[in-house]
Design a protein around this motif. Structure first.
Motif, PDB file in Angstrom:
ATOM      1  N   LYS A 407       0.841  -1.201   0.000  1.00 50.51           N
ATOM      2  CA  LYS A 407       0.000   0.000   0.000  1.00 50.51           C
ATOM      3  C   LYS A 407       0.878   1.254   0.000  1.00 50.51           C
ATOM      4  O   LYS A 407       0.604   2.222  -0.729  1.00 50.51           O
ATOM      5  N   THR A 408       1.944   1.229   0.792  1.00 49.78           N
ATOM      6  CA  THR A 408       2.877   2.358   0.835  1.00 49.78           C
ATOM      7  C   THR A 408       3.497   2.598  -0.532  1.00 49.78           C
ATOM      8  O   THR A 408       3.586   3.741  -1.007  1.00 49.78           O
ATOM      9  N   TYR A 409       3.947   1.516  -1.184  1.00 55.28           N
ATOM     10  CA  TYR A 409       4.527   1.625  -2.521  1.00 55.28           C
ATOM     11  C   TYR A 409       3.538   2.279  -3.476  1.00 55.28           C
ATOM     12  O   TYR A 409       3.860   3.237  -4.189  1.00 55.28           O
ATOM     13  N   CYS A 410       2.308   1.741  -3.505  1.00 53.19           N
ATOM     14  CA  CYS A 410       1.305   2.201  -4.465  1.00 53.19           C
ATOM     15  C   CYS A 410       0.959   3.675  -4.269  1.00 53.19           C
ATOM     16  O   CYS A 410       0.903   4.445  -5.238  1.00 53.19           O
ATOM     17  N   GLU A 411       0.729   4.057  -3.023  1.00 52.31           N
ATOM     18  CA  GLU A 411       0.335   5.441  -2.751  1.00 52.31           C
ATOM     19  C   GLU A 411       1.469   6.409  -3.039  1.00 52.31           C
ATOM     20  O   GLU A 411       1.237   7.522  -3.530  1.00 52.31           O
ATOM     21  N   GLN A 412       2.710   5.980  -2.760  1.00 49.89           N
ATOM     22  CA  GLN A 412       3.845   6.855  -3.036  1.00 49.89           C
ATOM     23  C   GLN A 412       4.035   7.048  -4.537  1.00 49.89           C
ATOM     24  O   GLN A 412       4.302   8.153  -5.009  1.00 49.89           O
ATOM     25  N   ILE A 413       3.892   5.976  -5.299  1.00 49.39           N
ATOM     26  CA  ILE A 413       4.008   6.065  -6.762  1.00 49.39           C
ATOM     27  C   ILE A 413       2.873   6.906  -7.328  1.00 49.39           C
ATOM     28  O   ILE A 413       3.090   7.748  -8.213  1.00 49.39           O
ATOM     29  N   GLN A 414       1.679   6.718  -6.801  1.00 52.88           N
ATOM     30  CA  GLN A 414       0.532   7.465  -7.316  1.00 52.88           C
ATOM     31  C   GLN A 414       0.678   8.966  -7.064  1.00 52.88           C
ATOM     32  O   GLN A 414       0.269   9.786  -7.889  1.00 52.88           O
ATOM     33  N   ARG A 415       1.299   9.313  -5.946  1.00 57.94           N
ATOM     34  CA  ARG A 415       1.528  10.736  -5.665  1.00 57.94           C
ATOM     35  C   ARG A 415       2.484  11.360  -6.676  1.00 57.94           C
ATOM     36  O   ARG A 415       2.426  12.566  -6.934  1.00 57.94           O
ATOM     37  N   THR A 420      -2.815  10.142 -12.931  1.00 57.79           N
ATOM     38  CA  THR A 420      -2.776   8.825 -13.570  1.00 57.79           C
ATOM     39  C   THR A 420      -3.509   7.782 -12.740  1.00 57.79           C
ATOM     40  O   THR A 420      -3.303   7.688 -11.529  1.00 57.79           O
ATOM     41  N   LYS A 421      -4.342   6.988 -13.398  1.00 55.28           N
ATOM     42  CA  LYS A 421      -4.956   5.838 -12.746  1.00 55.28           C
ATOM     43  C   LYS A 421      -4.079   4.620 -13.016  1.00 55.28           C
ATOM     44  O   LYS A 421      -3.782   4.302 -14.166  1.00 55.28           O
ATOM     45  N   PHE A 422      -3.678   3.924 -11.948  1.00 58.11           N
ATOM     46  CA  PHE A 422      -2.751   2.809 -12.063  1.00 58.11           C
ATOM     47  C   PHE A 422      -3.457   1.465 -11.930  1.00 58.11           C
ATOM     48  O   PHE A 422      -4.374   1.302 -11.103  1.00 58.11           O
ATOM     49  N   LEU A 423      -3.025   0.514 -12.732  1.00 59.86           N
ATOM     50  CA  LEU A 423      -3.378  -0.889 -12.563  1.00 59.86           C
ATOM     51  C   LEU A 423      -2.268  -1.530 -11.734  1.00 59.86           C
ATOM     52  O   LEU A 423      -1.100  -1.508 -12.129  1.00 59.86           O
ATOM     53  N   VAL A 424      -2.618  -2.068 -10.571  1.00 55.59           N
ATOM     54  CA  VAL A 424      -1.645  -2.692  -9.674  1.00 55.59           C
ATOM     55  C   VAL A 424      -1.788  -4.207  -9.799  1.00 55.59           C
ATOM     56  O   VAL A 424      -2.861  -4.761  -9.555  1.00 55.59           O
ATOM     57  N   ILE A 425      -0.693  -4.880 -10.179  1.00 52.31           N
ATOM     58  CA  ILE A 425      -0.732  -6.323 -10.412  1.00 52.31           C
ATOM     59  C   ILE A 425       0.165  -7.020  -9.396  1.00 52.31           C
ATOM     60  O   ILE A 425       1.348  -6.685  -9.265  1.00 52.31           O
ATOM     61  N   THR A 426      -0.400  -7.970  -8.663  1.00 51.02           N
ATOM     62  CA  THR A 426       0.371  -8.675  -7.645  1.00 51.02           C
ATOM     63  C   THR A 426      -0.075 -10.134  -7.586  1.00 51.02           C
ATOM     64  O   THR A 426      -0.865 -10.597  -8.411  1.00 51.02           O
ATOM     65  N   TYR A 427       0.439 -10.862  -6.606  1.00 50.33           N
ATOM     66  CA  TYR A 427       0.100 -12.270  -6.473  1.00 50.33           C
ATOM     67  C   TYR A 427      -1.333 -12.438  -5.972  1.00 50.33           C
ATOM     68  O   TYR A 427      -1.851 -11.609  -5.214  1.00 50.33           O
ATOM     69  N   LYS A 428      -1.954 -13.532  -6.386  1.00 53.37           N
ATOM     70  CA  LYS A 428      -3.344 -13.805  -6.036  1.00 53.37           C
ATOM     71  C   LYS A 428      -3.541 -13.826  -4.519  1.00 53.37           C
ATOM     72  O   LYS A 428      -4.576 -13.390  -4.013  1.00 53.37           O
ATOM     73  N   ARG A 429      -2.511 -14.297  -3.819  1.00 52.19           N
ATOM     74  CA  ARG A 429      -2.595 -14.413  -2.356  1.00 52.19           C
ATOM     75  C   ARG A 429      -2.862 -13.063  -1.692  1.00 52.19           C
ATOM     76  O   ARG A 429      -3.559 -12.979  -0.686  1.00 52.19           O
ATOM     77  N   TYR A 430      -2.302 -11.978  -2.254  1.00 52.51           N
ATOM     78  CA  TYR A 430      -2.391 -10.659  -1.621  1.00 52.51           C
ATOM     79  C   TYR A 430      -3.410  -9.737  -2.277  1.00 52.51           C
ATOM     80  O   TYR A 430      -3.726  -8.673  -1.730  1.00 52.51           O
ATOM     81  N   GLN A 431      -3.922 -10.089  -3.447  1.00 62.45           N
ATOM     82  CA  GLN A 431      -4.712  -9.142  -4.229  1.00 62.45           C
ATOM     83  C   GLN A 431      -5.967  -8.656  -3.512  1.00 62.45           C
ATOM     84  O   GLN A 431      -6.252  -7.456  -3.478  1.00 62.45           O
ATOM     85  N   VAL A 464       0.940   1.282 -14.812  1.00 66.81           N
ATOM     86  CA  VAL A 464       0.945  -0.060 -14.239  1.00 66.81           C
ATOM     87  C   VAL A 464       2.016  -0.154 -13.158  1.00 66.81           C
ATOM     88  O   VAL A 464       3.117   0.390 -13.308  1.00 66.81           O
ATOM     89  N   ILE A 465       1.678  -0.847 -12.058  1.00 65.93           N
ATOM     90  CA  ILE A 465       2.638  -1.146 -10.997  1.00 65.93           C
ATOM     91  C   ILE A 465       2.683  -2.662 -10.846  1.00 65.93           C
ATOM     92  O   ILE A 465       1.674  -3.285 -10.516  1.00 65.93           O
ATOM     93  N   PHE A 466       3.836  -3.259 -11.121  1.00 63.63           N
ATOM     94  CA  PHE A 466       4.015  -4.703 -10.971  1.00 63.63           C
ATOM     95  C   PHE A 466       4.621  -4.989  -9.605  1.00 63.63           C
ATOM     96  O   PHE A 466       5.811  -4.732  -9.386  1.00 63.63           O
ATOM     97  N   LEU A 467       3.813  -5.508  -8.681  1.00 69.41           N
ATOM     98  CA  LEU A 467       4.315  -5.869  -7.353  1.00 69.41           C
ATOM     99  C   LEU A 467       4.526  -7.384  -7.314  1.00 69.41           C
ATOM    100  O   LEU A 467       3.735  -8.134  -6.751  1.00 69.41           O
ATOM    101  N   GLY A 468       5.594  -7.829  -7.935  1.00 66.56           N
ATOM    102  CA  GLY A 468       5.889  -9.248  -8.041  1.00 66.56           C
ATOM    103  C   GLY A 468       6.440  -9.547  -9.414  1.00 66.56           C
ATOM    104  O   GLY A 468       6.703  -8.639 -10.214  1.00 66.56           O
ATOM    105  N   ASN A 469       6.633 -10.825  -9.705  1.00 67.40           N
ATOM    106  CA  ASN A 469       7.128 -11.210 -11.020  1.00 67.40           C
ATOM    107  C   ASN A 469       6.510 -12.532 -11.449  1.00 67.40           C
ATOM    108  O   ASN A 469       5.734 -13.141 -10.716  1.00 67.40           O
ATOM    109  N   TYR A 470       6.873 -12.976 -12.627  1.00 70.59           N
ATOM    110  CA  TYR A 470       6.219 -14.131 -13.241  1.00 70.59           C
ATOM    111  C   TYR A 470       6.995 -15.430 -13.097  1.00 70.59           C
ATOM    112  O   TYR A 470       6.796 -16.333 -13.887  1.00 70.59           O
ATOM    113  N   PHE A 471       7.864 -15.547 -12.121  1.00 70.65           N
ATOM    114  CA  PHE A 471       8.675 -16.765 -12.022  1.00 70.65           C
ATOM    115  C   PHE A 471       7.798 -17.949 -11.632  1.00 70.65           C
ATOM    116  O   PHE A 471       7.187 -17.982 -10.574  1.00 70.65           O
ATOM    117  N   LYS A 472       7.737 -18.932 -12.521  1.00 73.42           N
ATOM    118  CA  LYS A 472       6.960 -20.148 -12.291  1.00 73.42           C
ATOM    119  C   LYS A 472       7.867 -21.217 -11.686  1.00 73.42           C
ATOM    120  O   LYS A 472       9.086 -21.024 -11.610  1.00 73.42           O
TER     121      LYS A 472
END
Length: 636
Positions: A407-415, A420-431, A464-472
């Motif tokens: 939340k801190t990351y997102c709000e700081q970036i948005q400021r 700009t309206k941001f799409l925040v993408i993260t892991y399903k566990r935290y979404q 877009v804010i990518f909070l995570g990565n795609y490592f399978k």
């Protein structure tokens, strides 16, 4: 990707049929409703694609339509089909059904199947005798059976069984990727290649159009439970009358014993024995083991068959109760009959998918693409190399703590980008928790990582804010690369300062391109090509290889750095603690500097050094905090 035929969109000078001109006009109206402007090249590409659907440029070869993401391929397809199914009298406007046009359409999601079927069946039409036609005349949706589904589309069991008979009365058959794969595994796709028109004449469905790349290579996980199920069934059979079932019992038992052997190390490869090369499992066994419609079981049997014939890898995972479960990992090619079906695959990132080489190897692809691909001049990437935000780096941390920092990351970036309206993408566990934490902020919307295909829900986002990565899982990359390259590959994972990577070049290359394919699909949900505004994209990765791949894919984009106000993974330093304190200050609040840094275990020098860092200075400016004597003061 190997040798193929490349067709670039030609000049528009070639004569355009009235029908295709009408289709293109309707398509253009639909996709420019939001203010998008089409270029002459867009029109040329649309015509080239329709001509390919009318008549393949190279007969007997599947085509890969590589129009850029957000081009409007799906919209073009729906307009093409709607018009091809009807003849319209220019003077009266009366629509007459075309009895000879047929096609098989494959879409990623069930709801898309229903939407397209409803669209194609909408609107009045008359038959050749002038009789008014009712709805549900043109297109038929072929759905799988799932007794637990509650989506309103799943047929009852009896209706499911009747679909095979009912579909022969419809010009266009629409199904999902999964359904196409299952029909292919069952060897049943030929049953759906024709239909009967209103005169009772048998007509062909001569073209297969697939929206988004389907599973070309399937990754399998085969557990001890899967193996035991086959063994238990086989012990009940009469091996004298059916010796083949005795062979199945022996081969599967060997695999089970190998997997259960405590001496066998995790990540070990199992190699096939000589007599296993011709090993087959009759697909009827899937039906004998249980529900005839359990296609997951059929895929498991294909995995067992592959491991016995070609080998596999021992891996493990933790189940819901935390117990370690061992399994075999392997990957198999899905043998679609692309050539006979005159297939056309629509995928804006198909050129990145290394598994498409297997299609090109056997059927030789015709690659259709625009003369110029987007350079993405309106994208600005801000990369933090301080952390990867991988699942493993967040493992063991409390969900509430992780979400609070996200939340801190997102709000700081948005400021930094207040408009700009941001799409925040993260892991399903935290979404879900993050979405709740950001509730009330209409400039931040969340989704979880899923490859991002087949949705237009986030077009209103301009960042877009990518909070995570795609490592399978590692075994996924190794097994897939092994099948694509046709060789056994030993476990080759390594971890260093850039995170997880693979020592084997083929595996590392597949990992990077697979991650980039997913990344670009997620990014495309904001439709950057259609926009003139600059789109900021924030991401966290230490992987220089991935950044280089991204630069090649987006040659016109700007790349800069980003320093986060805190750390989600790894150890926080003094500057992170100071930054968080500043960002959390309330209007009118005063903080005595010496008291604060002593209470937080920070030395005077470390505090002073932190105050001179860029990230702290930016935090003070963003939150309206000033230094006044011995105090930090948040202005009203």
């Amino acid at each position: 990707m190997g040798r193929n035929v490349l067709i670039e969109a030609p000049p528009i000078g070639r004569k355009v049929s009235n029908r295709n001109e009408n289709i293109m006009r309707q398509w253009a109206i639909k996709i420019t409703e939001g203010g998008r402007e089409l270029t002459p090249e867009d029109y040329r590409m649309a015509l080239t694609v329709m001509r390919e659907w009318d008549e393949p440029s190279v007969k007997g070869r599947p085509s890969l339509v590589g129009a850029y993401m957000g081009f409007g391929k799906s919209a073009l397809l729906s307009e093409y089909l709607w018009n091809k199914l009807r003849d319209q009298d220019v003077e009266t406007g009366r629509q007459t059904i075309r009895t000879d046009f047929g096609a098989i359409i494959v879409l990623p999601k069930r709801e898309q199947v229903k939407t397209l079927v409803d669209y194609l069946n909408a609107g009045p039409a008359v038959d050749s005798a002038g009789k008014m036609m009712h709805r549900n005349t043109f297109a038929f949706g072929l759905y799988g059976f799932d007794p637990d589904a509650e989506d309103g589309m799943t047929p009852t069991y009896n209706a499911y069984r009747e679909q095979e008979t009912e579909q022969v009365g419809y010009n266009v058959l629409v199904m999902t990727h999964e359904k196409l794969k299952h029909l292919t595994l069952q060897g049943k796709i030929d049953k759906y290649r024709s239909f009967y028109n209103e005169q009772g004449r048998r007509c062909d469905r001569p073209r297969l159009i697939v929206d988004e790349k389907p599973s070309i290579v399937e990754h399998h996980k085969v557990t001890q439970r899967d193996l035991n199920e086959v063994i238990e069934w086989a012990t009940l059979q009469d091996f004298e009358k059916k010796p083949h079932y005795g062979d199945i019992y022996e081969q599967v038992r060997k695999l089970r014993d190998f997997l259960e052997n405590p001496i066998v190390e995790d990540k070990a490869l199992i190699y096939p024995e000589g007599e296993s090369e011709d090993f087959r499992i009759d697909q009827r066994i899937a039906y004998m083991l249980g529900d005839a419609n359990d296609f997951g079981r059929l895929e498991k049997l294909r995995g067992i068959e592959h491991i016995a014939r070609h080998g596999g890898r021992v891996s493990k995972y933790k189940n819901e109760s935390g117990k370690q479960v061992r399994y075999f990992s392997c990957a198999t090619k899905v043998h679609y009959d692309w050539t006979q079906l005159n297939a056309s695959i629509l995928d804006g990132t198909g050129h990145l998918a290394l598994e498409m080489a297997l299609v090109n190897e056997s059927e030789k692809l015709t690659h259709i693409r625009p003369e110029n691909t987007p350079a993405y001049h309106n994208l600005s990437f801000y990369v933090s190399k301080a952390e990867n935000l991988s699942r493993s780096s967040l493992k063991g941390k409390k969900e509430a703590d992780v979400v609070a920092k996200m939340k801190t990351y997102c709000e700081q970036i948005q400021r930094k980008h207040p408009e700009t309206k941001f799409l925040v993408i993260t892991y399903k566990r935290y979404q879900e928790s993050l979405n709740h934490a950001l509730e009330g902020n209409d400039k931040l919307t969340t989704k979880y990582f899923d490859g991002g295909r087949a949705t237009n829900d986030y077009i209103d986002c301009d960042g877009v804010i990518f909070l995570g990565n795609y490592f399978k899982p590692s075994d996924f990359y190794i097994s897939m690369a092994s099948t694509i390259n046709g060789r056994s590959i030993e476990f080759c994972e390594a971890t260093d300062s850039r995170g997880k990577h693979f020592k084997d070049e083929d595996v590392e290359n597949f990992k990077l391109t697979n991650q980039l394919e997913d990344f670009m699909q997620e990014l495309a949900r904001t439709r950057p090509v259609q926009k003139s505004v600059q789109l900021p994209v924030y991401m966290f990765t230490k992987d220089e290889g991935f950044i280089e791949q991204l630069k090649q894919e987006c040659p016109g984009a700007e790349f800069g750095t980003y320093e986060a106000p805190t750390k989600l993974s790894g150890k926080e330093t003094a500057k992170h603690k100071v930054t968080q304190m500043i960002l959390l200050m309330k209007p009118g609040e005063e903080v005595h500097k010496a008291t604060w840094y002593k209470d937080n275990g920070i030395s005077r020098k470390a505090f002073a050094d932190s105050m001179n860092t860029q990230v702290v200075k930016e935090a003070m400016q963003e939150n309206g905090v000033i230094v006044k004597g011995h105090f930090l003061i948040k202005e009203n």
